[in-house]
Design a protein around this motif. Structure first.
Motif, PDB file in Angstrom:
ATOM      1  N   PHE A 256     -83.981   5.925  18.990  1.00 59.63           N
ATOM      2  CA  PHE A 256     -84.487   4.846  18.675  1.00 59.63           C
ATOM      3  C   PHE A 256     -85.730   5.104  17.493  1.00 59.63           C
ATOM      4  O   PHE A 256     -85.869   4.321  16.427  1.00 59.63           O
ATOM      5  N   LYS A 257     -85.971   6.267  17.417  1.00 54.52           N
ATOM      6  CA  LYS A 257     -87.247   6.620  16.398  1.00 54.52           C
ATOM      7  C   LYS A 257     -86.200   6.901  14.965  1.00 54.52           C
ATOM      8  O   LYS A 257     -87.003   6.381  14.079  1.00 54.52           O
ATOM      9  N   SER A 258     -85.071   7.414  14.968  1.00 54.90           N
ATOM     10  CA  SER A 258     -84.610   7.477  13.842  1.00 54.90           C
ATOM     11  C   SER A 258     -84.109   6.224  13.321  1.00 54.90           C
ATOM     12  O   SER A 258     -84.382   5.912  11.978  1.00 54.90           O
ATOM     13  N   TYR A 259     -83.608   5.236  14.166  1.00 49.79           N
ATOM     14  CA  TYR A 259     -83.205   3.976  13.533  1.00 49.79           C
ATOM     15  C   TYR A 259     -84.376   3.234  13.152  1.00 49.79           C
ATOM     16  O   TYR A 259     -84.240   2.274  12.346  1.00 49.79           O
ATOM     17  N   HIS A 260     -85.460   3.322  13.958  1.00 55.54           N
ATOM     18  CA  HIS A 260     -86.697   2.614  13.704  1.00 55.54           C
ATOM     19  C   HIS A 260     -87.148   3.229  12.066  1.00 55.54           C
ATOM     20  O   HIS A 260     -87.438   2.469  11.288  1.00 55.54           O
ATOM     21  N   ALA A 261     -87.036   4.341  11.790  1.00 57.69           N
ATOM     22  CA  ALA A 261     -87.360   4.871  10.543  1.00 57.69           C
ATOM     23  C   ALA A 261     -86.322   4.323   9.469  1.00 57.69           C
ATOM     24  O   ALA A 261     -86.630   4.030   8.497  1.00 57.69           O
ATOM     25  N   GLY A 262     -84.968   4.081  10.131  1.00 57.37           N
ATOM     26  CA  GLY A 262     -83.994   3.750   9.096  1.00 57.37           C
ATOM     27  C   GLY A 262     -84.193   2.264   8.499  1.00 57.37           C
ATOM     28  O   GLY A 262     -83.638   1.810   7.750  1.00 57.37           O
ATOM     29  N   GLY A 263     -85.042   1.617   9.520  1.00 53.10           N
ATOM     30  CA  GLY A 263     -85.140   0.123   9.133  1.00 53.10           C
ATOM     31  C   GLY A 263     -86.410   0.062   8.047  1.00 53.10           C
ATOM     32  O   GLY A 263     -86.871  -1.142   7.802  1.00 53.10           O
TER      33      GLY A 263
ATOM     34  N   VAL B 173     -84.971  16.348  16.332  1.00 50.20           N
ATOM     35  CA  VAL B 173     -86.426  16.228  15.679  1.00 50.20           C
ATOM     36  C   VAL B 173     -86.626  14.686  16.083  1.00 50.20           C
ATOM     37  O   VAL B 173     -88.045  14.310  16.255  1.00 50.20           O
ATOM     38  N   ALA B 174     -85.762  13.507  16.092  1.00 51.45           N
ATOM     39  CA  ALA B 174     -86.354  12.156  16.274  1.00 51.45           C
ATOM     40  C   ALA B 174     -84.862  11.694  16.950  1.00 51.45           C
ATOM     41  O   ALA B 174     -84.025  11.522  16.528  1.00 51.45           O
ATOM     42  N   GLY B 175     -85.233  11.165  18.274  1.00 49.53           N
ATOM     43  CA  GLY B 175     -84.266  10.651  19.043  1.00 49.53           C
ATOM     44  C   GLY B 175     -83.612   9.394  18.210  1.00 49.53           C
ATOM     45  O   GLY B 175     -84.123   8.982  17.105  1.00 49.53           O
TER      46      GLY B 175
ATOM     47  N   VAL C 162     -86.186   7.657  26.291  1.00 51.49           N
ATOM     48  CA  VAL C 162     -85.011   7.708  25.591  1.00 51.49           C
ATOM     49  C   VAL C 162     -84.883   8.886  24.698  1.00 51.49           C
ATOM     50  O   VAL C 162     -84.046   9.803  24.603  1.00 51.49           O
ATOM     51  N   ASP C 163     -85.929   8.670  23.710  1.00 53.48           N
ATOM     52  CA  ASP C 163     -86.225   9.554  22.353  1.00 53.48           C
ATOM     53  C   ASP C 163     -86.453  10.991  23.095  1.00 53.48           C
ATOM     54  O   ASP C 163     -85.838  11.896  22.427  1.00 53.48           O
ATOM     55  N   ASN C 164     -87.512  10.902  24.091  1.00 53.07           N
ATOM     56  CA  ASN C 164     -87.704  12.164  24.344  1.00 53.07           C
ATOM     57  C   ASN C 164     -86.516  13.080  25.045  1.00 53.07           C
ATOM     58  O   ASN C 164     -86.327  14.211  24.815  1.00 53.07           O
TER      59      ASN C 164
END
Lengths: 313, 313
Positions: A227-234, A223-225, B209-211
């Motif tokens: 970087f996107k996941s850890y960006h959300a996690g922050g 659903v979210a790669g 990377v996320d893609n």
């Protein structure tokens, strides 16, 4: 690429990858004619039945053309997709022949997982034509295609290739420079290395690693790669906030990470566990469930986010 | 664990993790009463509204009990789940207090992502009672729980905890020894390190990377973890066959892998890209799609395979 329909696609090689691409083109809503050139001279009926097994149950037998010579296979093709053995000399010789017979504007793609275009093209007159289009196996299911040009591949080839795949609802990603293993495999192998290390240390078993990934990173990253996941996690701090919060733990994990090598003593333990637990895996079931996972993600796409269904990249 | 219904679960702390666990217990089909002890003395109404936001739209306001003292919070609890700040002294002092007031057979769980039970339990009389139960965030969505005992945690605590989560349709994995970052994060961080390296080298962008991961490893690993996937990739030779075929490429990728550190010059580039592309991420949408992905996997479970829905482990 020829602008008139149908587009003729020639697949060179009818192993797992070649047939999977052929299956993808067969079920495409676009109008393609498919030619297969069997580098290993398998009987056409054998190849046809293998291909049929990859298609939906109710799909009619596809009208594949089997070429008996390379010249016949490529001379009218708009796309020539090499899916042959991973052998540098074979590929070099193949491309120098294809170049002689193929239309000037045909796209020349190699499906290699590791031999860069710069090496494959060394015997070509026009090295600018060749592009690596590396699928994630099997390509009739998985949306990713890594486009890996050599320094000589021309921009037009990259752009036309990208357009083809976007129009086909897939996700082509342009890898800027040739690099060992390209990108997807490098990422996966980095995780695999740590996984092997942890099994070798007796922290978890092979099956437990798989359970862990299937129940956490797998669905998350579908659903979210990362970087996107850890960006959300922050939270509001984004990726920077994430590293501010737990960068110490991340660094500690990196420093403590395993540095095992292929051929190490871990192999006996890990190979045996895998064999004992999994035996022979039902790939059809895996692919069917993977398709459902991809549909689940696709069904929820919004026009803002990256999406291989609506072509937003 | 008390064998009579209802089971009283006390959640200590009402941050993201504490409320997510409370949400999970609220929607469970089992009969739990939930007590929350706010270590930071937030107003109950505030906590209630945050919790409500995690529940399905039509869910009635849950009957949460808010305890005003730690003693009141834990004295009748069957399970006490610590979700407080990641601070060793706080946790040590908390457990020594909880131990005084909690029933002798209550399960004592810490949700820490990094402070091992062996350190947290140092001021306890009976160190055998404490177990780390590390969720994958957010636990009301994600099935994984890493059970990480100290050397002193008793087997009965591990087994009862495992049983609780299996009965609740979740996937508890017993991590055999305490290790920095436990297992899920170590695996994910290993991939993240290589991803950062490749962005820093200009090979791909953060978004690419996320893609790549979303369109390849993510959906694949949601269905079959890395060992299972590569075991399948090796055909009849299994994982051993896989390494026989492409072990050379794997080793080359490992040797060529990036060894970046937290605080390196990559941070500026990577943090800025993430901020520019993603801004503030809609976590609700991510969680909704992730639930659909998990349902897609679950719907296809067979009794032979590991499955958190039917409890086959």
């Amino acid at each position: 690429m020829a602008r008139t329909e149908p587009v003729q696609i020639t697949v060179v090689g009818s192993g797992t990858i070649g047939l999977s691409f052929a299956a993808f083109y067969t079920v495409s809503h676009r109008y393609y004619t498919i030619t297969i050139y069997n580098t290993r001279r398998k009987p056409d009926s054998y190849t046809n039945s293998k291909l049929l097994a990859l298609l939906p149950l109710d799909h009619p037998t596809p009208a594949i053309r089997y070429a008996s010579t390379l010249q016949e296979a490529v001379q009218n093709a708009s796309i020539i997709q090499e899916c042959g053995p991973e052998n540098l000399l074979f590929k070099q010789s193949l491309w120098s022949e294809i170049e002689r017979f193929a239309p000037q504007d045909a796209l020349l793609w190699s499906s290699t997982s590791g031999i860069p275009a710069s090496l494959q093209s060394q015997r070509m007159q026009d090295k600018s034509r060749l592009l690596v289009v590396h699928p994630y196996n099997p390509p009739h299911i998985m949306p990713l295609l890594e486009l890996v040009p050599s320094a000589e591949t021309c921009e037009d080839v990259i752009q036309r290739t990208k357009q083809f795949w976007v129009e086909n609802g897939r996700v082509p990603v342009h890898i800027k420079r040739e690099i060992t293993g390209f990108v997807a495999n490098r990422l996966a192998f980095a995780l695999l290395r740590e996984a092997i290390h942890l099994v070798h240390q007796g922290i978890v078993s092979v099956e437990e690693v798989d359970n862990i990934v299937e129940m956490s990173m797998g669905p998350r990253w579908a659903v979210a790669g990362p970087f996107k996941s850890y960006h959300a996690g922050g939270g509001e701090g984004g990726l920077e906030g994430f590293f501010r919060n737990i960068g110490g733990t991340v660094q500690a994990c990196w420093e403590d990470g395993g540095r095992i090598s292929v051929g190490g003593e871990w192999e006996k333990i890990v190979f045996e566990q895998a064999k004992e637990i999994y035996g022979v895996i039902d790939i059809e079931e895996r692919d069917r469930i993977t398709s459902k996972v991809l549909e689940a993600v696709r069904g929820e796409c919004t026009s803002q986010s990256s999406c291989y269904d609506c072509g937003n990249m």
